[in-house]
Design a protein around this motif. Sequence first.
Motif, PDB file in Angstrom:
ATOM      1  N   THR A   1      57.738  -8.892 -13.712  1.00  0.00           N
ATOM      2  CA  THR A   1      57.567 -10.166 -14.403  1.00  0.00           C
ATOM      3  C   THR A   1      57.345  -9.893 -15.883  1.00  0.00           C
ATOM      4  O   THR A   1      56.499  -9.085 -16.260  1.00  0.00           O
ATOM      5  CB  THR A   1      56.373 -10.955 -13.830  1.00  0.00           C
ATOM      6  N   PHE A   2      58.144 -10.573 -16.692  1.00  0.00           N
ATOM      7  CA  PHE A   2      58.032 -10.499 -18.141  1.00  0.00           C
ATOM      8  C   PHE A   2      57.420 -11.814 -18.628  1.00  0.00           C
ATOM      9  O   PHE A   2      57.815 -12.889 -18.164  1.00  0.00           O
ATOM     10  CB  PHE A   2      59.408 -10.334 -18.790  1.00  0.00           C
ATOM     11  N   ALA A   3      56.478 -11.730 -19.553  1.00  0.00           N
ATOM     12  CA  ALA A   3      55.890 -12.911 -20.176  1.00  0.00           C
ATOM     13  C   ALA A   3      55.952 -12.728 -21.686  1.00  0.00           C
ATOM     14  O   ALA A   3      55.578 -11.667 -22.205  1.00  0.00           O
ATOM     15  CB  ALA A   3      54.456 -13.113 -19.716  1.00  0.00           C
ATOM     16  N   LEU A   4      56.429 -13.759 -22.355  1.00  0.00           N
ATOM     17  CA  LEU A   4      56.613 -13.708 -23.806  1.00  0.00           C
ATOM     18  C   LEU A   4      55.850 -14.833 -24.482  1.00  0.00           C
ATOM     19  O   LEU A   4      56.044 -16.010 -24.160  1.00  0.00           O
ATOM     20  CB  LEU A   4      58.095 -13.839 -24.144  1.00  0.00           C
ATOM     21  N   VAL A   5      54.999 -14.473 -25.398  1.00  0.00           N
ATOM     22  CA  VAL A   5      54.289 -15.421 -26.254  1.00  0.00           C
ATOM     23  C   VAL A   5      53.900 -14.656 -27.508  1.00  0.00           C
ATOM     24  O   VAL A   5      53.578 -13.469 -27.454  1.00  0.00           O
ATOM     25  CB  VAL A   5      53.053 -16.037 -25.548  1.00  0.00           C
ATOM     26  N   THR A   6      53.974 -15.314 -28.641  1.00  0.00           N
ATOM     27  CA  THR A   6      53.574 -14.676 -29.892  1.00  0.00           C
ATOM     28  C   THR A   6      52.082 -14.918 -30.070  1.00  0.00           C
ATOM     29  O   THR A   6      51.663 -15.974 -30.546  1.00  0.00           O
ATOM     30  CB  THR A   6      54.390 -15.233 -31.081  1.00  0.00           C
ATOM     31  N   HIS A   7      51.288 -13.942 -29.643  1.00  0.00           N
ATOM     32  CA  HIS A   7      49.830 -14.097 -29.642  1.00  0.00           C
ATOM     33  C   HIS A   7      49.295 -14.412 -31.030  1.00  0.00           C
ATOM     34  O   HIS A   7      48.398 -15.244 -31.175  1.00  0.00           O
ATOM     35  CB  HIS A   7      49.164 -12.842 -29.075  1.00  0.00           C
ATOM     36  N   SER A   8      49.865 -13.770 -32.051  1.00  0.00           N
ATOM     37  CA  SER A   8      49.366 -13.976 -33.415  1.00  0.00           C
ATOM     38  C   SER A   8      49.591 -15.407 -33.907  1.00  0.00           C
ATOM     39  O   SER A   8      48.898 -15.864 -34.811  1.00  0.00           O
ATOM     40  CB  SER A   8      50.021 -12.990 -34.383  1.00  0.00           C
ATOM     41  N   GLU A   9      50.561 -16.104 -33.313  1.00  0.00           N
ATOM     42  CA  GLU A   9      50.851 -17.487 -33.710  1.00  0.00           C
ATOM     43  C   GLU A   9      50.245 -18.499 -32.732  1.00  0.00           C
ATOM     44  O   GLU A   9      50.239 -19.692 -32.991  1.00  0.00           O
ATOM     45  CB  GLU A   9      52.359 -17.721 -33.805  1.00  0.00           C
ATOM     46  N   GLY A  10      49.828 -18.021 -31.567  1.00  0.00           N
ATOM     47  CA  GLY A  10      49.191 -18.907 -30.593  1.00  0.00           C
ATOM     48  C   GLY A  10      50.165 -19.726 -29.770  1.00  0.00           C
ATOM     49  O   GLY A  10      49.811 -20.805 -29.288  1.00  0.00           O
ATOM     50  N   GLY A  11      51.386 -19.237 -29.590  1.00  0.00           N
ATOM     51  CA  GLY A  11      52.350 -19.984 -28.786  1.00  0.00           C
ATOM     52  C   GLY A  11      53.717 -19.326 -28.783  1.00  0.00           C
ATOM     53  O   GLY A  11      53.893 -18.196 -29.248  1.00  0.00           O
ATOM     54  N   ILE A  12      54.677 -20.061 -28.260  1.00  0.00           N
ATOM     55  CA  ILE A  12      56.051 -19.579 -28.146  1.00  0.00           C
ATOM     56  C   ILE A  12      56.763 -19.790 -29.477  1.00  0.00           C
ATOM     57  O   ILE A  12      56.759 -20.893 -30.030  1.00  0.00           O
ATOM     58  CB  ILE A  12      56.783 -20.324 -27.013  1.00  0.00           C
ATOM     59  N   THR A  13      57.380 -18.721 -29.973  1.00  0.00           N
ATOM     60  CA  THR A  13      58.125 -18.785 -31.226  1.00  0.00           C
ATOM     61  C   THR A  13      59.571 -18.348 -30.986  1.00  0.00           C
ATOM     62  O   THR A  13      59.922 -17.915 -29.880  1.00  0.00           O
ATOM     63  CB  THR A  13      57.506 -17.875 -32.310  1.00  0.00           C
ATOM     64  N   GLU A  14      60.361 -18.402 -32.026  1.00  0.00           N
ATOM     65  CA  GLU A  14      61.753 -17.952 -31.936  1.00  0.00           C
ATOM     66  C   GLU A  14      61.829 -16.476 -31.548  1.00  0.00           C
ATOM     67  O   GLU A  14      62.770 -16.060 -30.883  1.00  0.00           O
ATOM     68  CB  GLU A  14      62.482 -18.219 -33.255  1.00  0.00           C
ATOM     69  N   LYS A  15      60.832 -15.679 -31.929  1.00  0.00           N
ATOM     70  CA  LYS A  15      60.804 -14.269 -31.533  1.00  0.00           C
ATOM     71  C   LYS A  15      60.799 -14.126 -30.011  1.00  0.00           C
ATOM     72  O   LYS A  15      61.432 -13.232 -29.462  1.00  0.00           O
ATOM     73  CB  LYS A  15      59.559 -13.571 -32.095  1.00  0.00           C
ATOM     74  N   ASP A  16      60.074 -15.017 -29.335  1.00  0.00           N
ATOM     75  CA  ASP A  16      60.005 -14.964 -27.877  1.00  0.00           C
ATOM     76  C   ASP A  16      61.338 -15.349 -27.255  1.00  0.00           C
ATOM     77  O   ASP A  16      61.791 -14.718 -26.297  1.00  0.00           O
ATOM     78  CB  ASP A  16      58.883 -15.886 -27.371  1.00  0.00           C
ATOM     79  N   VAL A  17      61.956 -16.359 -27.811  1.00  0.00           N
ATOM     80  CA  VAL A  17      63.272 -16.793 -27.321  1.00  0.00           C
ATOM     81  C   VAL A  17      64.287 -15.668 -27.498  1.00  0.00           C
ATOM     82  O   VAL A  17      65.064 -15.364 -26.579  1.00  0.00           O
ATOM     83  CB  VAL A  17      63.719 -18.091 -28.030  1.00  0.00           C
ATOM     84  N   GLU A  18      64.282 -15.027 -28.651  1.00  0.00           N
ATOM     85  CA  GLU A  18      65.213 -13.927 -28.906  1.00  0.00           C
ATOM     86  C   GLU A  18      64.963 -12.757 -27.949  1.00  0.00           C
ATOM     87  O   GLU A  18      65.911 -12.161 -27.429  1.00  0.00           O
ATOM     88  CB  GLU A  18      65.083 -13.457 -30.357  1.00  0.00           C
ATOM     89  N   MET A  19      63.698 -12.450 -27.697  1.00  0.00           N
ATOM     90  CA  MET A  19      63.391 -11.353 -26.788  1.00  0.00           C
ATOM     91  C   MET A  19      63.790 -11.705 -25.358  1.00  0.00           C
ATOM     92  O   MET A  19      64.279 -10.841 -24.617  1.00  0.00           O
ATOM     93  CB  MET A  19      61.900 -11.001 -26.867  1.00  0.00           C
ATOM     94  N   ALA A  20      63.643 -12.955 -24.960  1.00  0.00           N
ATOM     95  CA  ALA A  20      64.088 -13.390 -23.630  1.00  0.00           C
ATOM     96  C   ALA A  20      65.596 -13.203 -23.492  1.00  0.00           C
ATOM     97  O   ALA A  20      66.082 -12.735 -22.450  1.00  0.00           O
ATOM     98  CB  ALA A  20      63.696 -14.846 -23.381  1.00  0.00           C
ATOM     99  N   ARG A  21      66.331 -13.522 -24.540  1.00  0.00           N
ATOM    100  CA  ARG A  21      67.789 -13.295 -24.517  1.00  0.00           C
ATOM    101  C   ARG A  21      68.100 -11.805 -24.370  1.00  0.00           C
ATOM    102  O   ARG A  21      68.993 -11.424 -23.611  1.00  0.00           O
ATOM    103  CB  ARG A  21      68.436 -13.839 -25.787  1.00  0.00           C
ATOM    104  N   ASP A  22      67.367 -10.995 -25.100  1.00  0.00           N
ATOM    105  CA  ASP A  22      67.548  -9.546 -25.003  1.00  0.00           C
ATOM    106  C   ASP A  22      67.272  -9.056 -23.585  1.00  0.00           C
ATOM    107  O   ASP A  22      68.037  -8.242 -23.039  1.00  0.00           O
ATOM    108  CB  ASP A  22      66.627  -8.802 -25.971  1.00  0.00           C
ATOM    109  N   ILE A  23      66.198  -9.529 -22.991  1.00  0.00           N
ATOM    110  CA  ILE A  23      65.849  -9.101 -21.631  1.00  0.00           C
ATOM    111  C   ILE A  23      66.940  -9.513 -20.660  1.00  0.00           C
ATOM    112  O   ILE A  23      67.349  -8.714 -19.807  1.00  0.00           O
ATOM    113  CB  ILE A  23      64.465  -9.655 -21.223  1.00  0.00           C
ATOM    114  N   ASN A  24      67.439 -10.738 -20.774  1.00  0.00           N
ATOM    115  CA  ASN A  24      68.538 -11.168 -19.889  1.00  0.00           C
ATOM    116  C   ASN A  24      69.746 -10.256 -20.038  1.00  0.00           C
ATOM    117  O   ASN A  24      70.368  -9.878 -19.039  1.00  0.00           O
ATOM    118  CB  ASN A  24      68.922 -12.615 -20.177  1.00  0.00           C
TER     119      ASN A  24
END
Length: 94
Positions: free
Chosen positions: A66-89
Amino acid sequence: MAVLPDDQVDAALSDLPGWERADGALRRSIDFPAFLDGVEAVRRVAEQAEQRDHHPDIDIRWRTVTFALVTHSEGGITEKDVEMARDINRIVAG
């Protein structure tokens, strides 16, 4: 990088097969044929995460990763998380 509003996260999820929003993060669980297949996928994801300097939370349970993506420093989901999800797929598909 700003936290994405809910409608943008929902729009991104429509292009991210296997992903969902849960507990304030993007999450995907993948069942692999064997334990070592999952570990190898994690290794490949880790290489990409290092290059992007954006690291997912990863949970390995036998053949399920299980992969979980959240930008902890920003306190939520950012474009970085979306991009990393695409990379993982891309990584797990290939």
